[in-house]
Structures are given as C-alpha cells and as structure tokens.
Design a protein around this motif. Structure first.
Motif, short mmCIF file in Angstrom:
data_model
loop_
_atom_site.label_atom_id
_atom_site.label_comp_id
_atom_site.label_asym_id
_atom_site.label_seq_id
_atom_site.Cartn_x
_atom_site.Cartn_y
_atom_site.Cartn_z
N ALA A 167 0.83 -1.20 0.00
CA ALA A 167 0.00 0.00 0.00
C ALA A 167 0.87 1.25 0.00
CB ALA A 167 -0.94 -0.01 1.21
N ALA A 168 1.86 1.31 0.88
CA ALA A 168 2.73 2.48 0.99
C ALA A 168 3.53 2.70 -0.30
CB ALA A 168 3.68 2.33 2.18
N GLY A 169 3.89 1.60 -0.97
CA GLY A 169 4.66 1.68 -2.20
C GLY A 169 3.82 1.82 -3.45
N LEU A 170 2.52 2.01 -3.26
CA LEU A 170 1.58 2.22 -4.37
C LEU A 170 1.50 1.02 -5.31
CD1 LEU A 170 2.44 5.94 -5.26
CD2 LEU A 170 0.94 5.05 -3.45
N LEU A 171 1.81 -0.15 -4.80
CA LEU A 171 1.67 -1.38 -5.59
C LEU A 171 0.24 -1.91 -5.52
CD1 LEU A 171 4.99 -3.11 -4.53
CD2 LEU A 171 4.49 -2.02 -6.73
N GLU A 172 -0.43 -1.66 -4.41
CA GLU A 172 -1.84 -2.02 -4.22
C GLU A 172 -2.54 -0.84 -3.58
OE1 GLU A 172 -2.17 -5.47 -1.74
OE2 GLU A 172 -1.08 -6.75 -3.13
N ARG A 173 -3.82 -0.72 -3.86
CA ARG A 173 -4.61 0.35 -3.24
C ARG A 173 -5.17 -0.16 -1.92
NH1 ARG A 173 -5.58 4.52 -6.84
NH2 ARG A 173 -5.15 3.99 -9.01
N PRO A 174 -5.13 0.68 -0.89
CA PRO A 174 -5.75 0.25 0.37
C PRO A 174 -7.27 0.21 0.21
CG PRO A 174 -5.02 2.53 0.53
CD PRO A 174 -4.55 2.01 -0.81
N THR A 175 -7.92 -0.55 1.07
CA THR A 175 -9.37 -0.60 1.05
C THR A 175 -9.94 0.74 1.47
OG1 THR A 175 -9.23 -2.94 1.60
CG2 THR A 175 -11.36 -1.88 1.93
N SER A 176 -9.30 1.37 2.46
CA SER A 176 -9.69 2.71 2.88
C SER A 176 -8.47 3.40 3.50
CB SER A 176 -10.84 2.65 3.89
OG SER A 176 -10.43 1.99 5.07
N GLY A 177 -8.61 4.68 3.72
CA GLY A 177 -7.52 5.46 4.28
C GLY A 177 -6.82 6.26 3.19
N GLU A 178 -5.78 6.96 3.61
CA GLU A 178 -5.11 7.87 2.71
C GLU A 178 -3.60 7.67 2.79
OE1 GLU A 178 -5.90 12.46 1.64
OE2 GLU A 178 -5.52 12.08 3.77
N ILE A 179 -2.95 7.78 1.62
CA ILE A 179 -1.50 7.72 1.53
C ILE A 179 -1.04 9.04 0.93
CG2 ILE A 179 0.48 6.56 0.49
CD1 ILE A 179 -1.28 4.01 0.50
N LEU A 180 -0.05 9.65 1.58
CA LEU A 180 0.49 10.91 1.10
C LEU A 180 1.99 10.76 0.86
CD1 LEU A 180 -1.62 11.69 3.72
CD2 LEU A 180 -1.42 13.82 2.49
N ILE A 181 2.44 11.22 -0.28
CA ILE A 181 3.86 11.25 -0.62
C ILE A 181 4.24 12.73 -0.67
CG2 ILE A 181 5.63 10.66 -2.32
CD1 ILE A 181 4.31 8.14 -1.26
N GLU A 182 5.18 13.10 0.19
CA GLU A 182 5.61 14.50 0.31
C GLU A 182 4.41 15.44 0.46
OE1 GLU A 182 8.21 14.96 -3.09
OE2 GLU A 182 9.91 14.21 -1.92
N GLY A 183 3.44 15.03 1.26
CA GLY A 183 2.28 15.85 1.56
C GLY A 183 1.15 15.81 0.55
N GLU A 184 1.34 15.12 -0.56
CA GLU A 184 0.33 15.05 -1.60
C GLU A 184 -0.41 13.73 -1.53
OE1 GLU A 184 -0.37 17.50 -3.87
OE2 GLU A 184 1.13 18.77 -2.91
N ALA A 185 -1.74 13.79 -1.46
CA ALA A 185 -2.55 12.57 -1.47
C ALA A 185 -2.43 11.90 -2.83
CB ALA A 185 -4.01 12.92 -1.17
N VAL A 186 -2.21 10.59 -2.83
CA VAL A 186 -1.97 9.88 -4.08
C VAL A 186 -3.05 8.84 -4.39
CG1 VAL A 186 0.52 10.25 -3.97
CG2 VAL A 186 -0.45 8.19 -2.93
N GLY A 187 -4.08 8.79 -3.58
CA GLY A 187 -5.11 7.77 -3.74
C GLY A 187 -5.88 7.82 -5.04
N SER A 188 -6.02 9.00 -5.61
CA SER A 188 -6.82 9.12 -6.84
C SER A 188 -5.99 9.03 -8.12
CB SER A 188 -7.59 10.44 -6.82
OG SER A 188 -6.69 11.52 -6.83
N LEU A 189 -4.68 8.84 -7.98
CA LEU A 189 -3.84 8.76 -9.18
C LEU A 189 -4.13 7.50 -9.99
CD1 LEU A 189 -0.36 9.81 -7.73
CD2 LEU A 189 -2.00 11.23 -8.98
#
Length: 110
Positions: free
Chosen positions: A56-78
């Motif tokens: 999840a942290a490495g953006l290999l899989e999407r989490p079921t819920s929650g938010e991941i931010l890389i350098e302050g930017e949310a990346v969930g919708s990429l």
C-alpha cells in the motif's frame, strides 16, 4: 520526532482481502509517518500485514480505505500510469528475497 514534514504518511489505512467467509482484515486504521533520512524496518510474525503495508505504501496495491500521502500530496486518486511514475521517482524497496518478473529481461528487471 522532527518538525520536518514526512516524506510518506499513511492515515487510517485499512486493507481487507475478500475470502469465501467475507473479508479478511489485514490492516486496520494504520497511521504512519516516515521522515527524511529515517530508516524504518518492519518486523512481525508471518501474516501480520507487513507486506500488505509495504504494498500500500509503495503504491503497488490500493488500500481498502484510508489515505497515503507522498511528500504531503494525497496519491489515492492517481491512475496507474501516474502511480508508476511516482514509484520510479520517489519510492524504493529492498526486499528480503528478490522478485524478478519473468516477462522482463535482466535489464528491465533492474
């Protein structure tokens, strides 16, 4: 800790895998901040969610819920292309065991 901004943040990350009996919750509301220069190791028994957290942290899989931010930017919708570019430029892994992809030659695996 530090007053610097984290390079990686997880907020309320949950990961559930479908099973015949319903969902298997592997991560439940994980919060994590990693700051520049930090070295972080994950330890825990088999099945405790270490790989799911890294995927999840490495953006290999999407989490079921929650938010991941890389350098302050949310990346969930990429989309996948943008996630791949972000992995190439900002994220690195050192696996315990190598994971070569059989569809790629040696150069592409590197």
């Amino acid at each position: 800790m530090s007053d610097r901004a984290p390079v990686l943040s997880l907020r309320g990350v949950t990961r559930t895998y479908p099973t015949a009996r319903g969902g298997l919750i592997v991560l439940k509301g994980v919060d994590l901040d990693i700051f520049p220069g930090e070295i972080v190791g994950l330890i825990g028994p088999s099945g405790s969610g270490k790989s799911s957290l890294l995927h999840a942290a490495g953006l290999l899989e999407r989490p079921t819920s929650g938010e991941i931010l890389i350098e302050g930017e949310a990346v969930g919708s990429l989309d996948e292309r943008a996630r791949t570019r972000l992995r190439l430029g900002k994220i690195g892994f050192v696996y315990q065991f190598h994971h070569l992809l059989p569809e790629f030659d040696a150069r592409d695996n590197v």
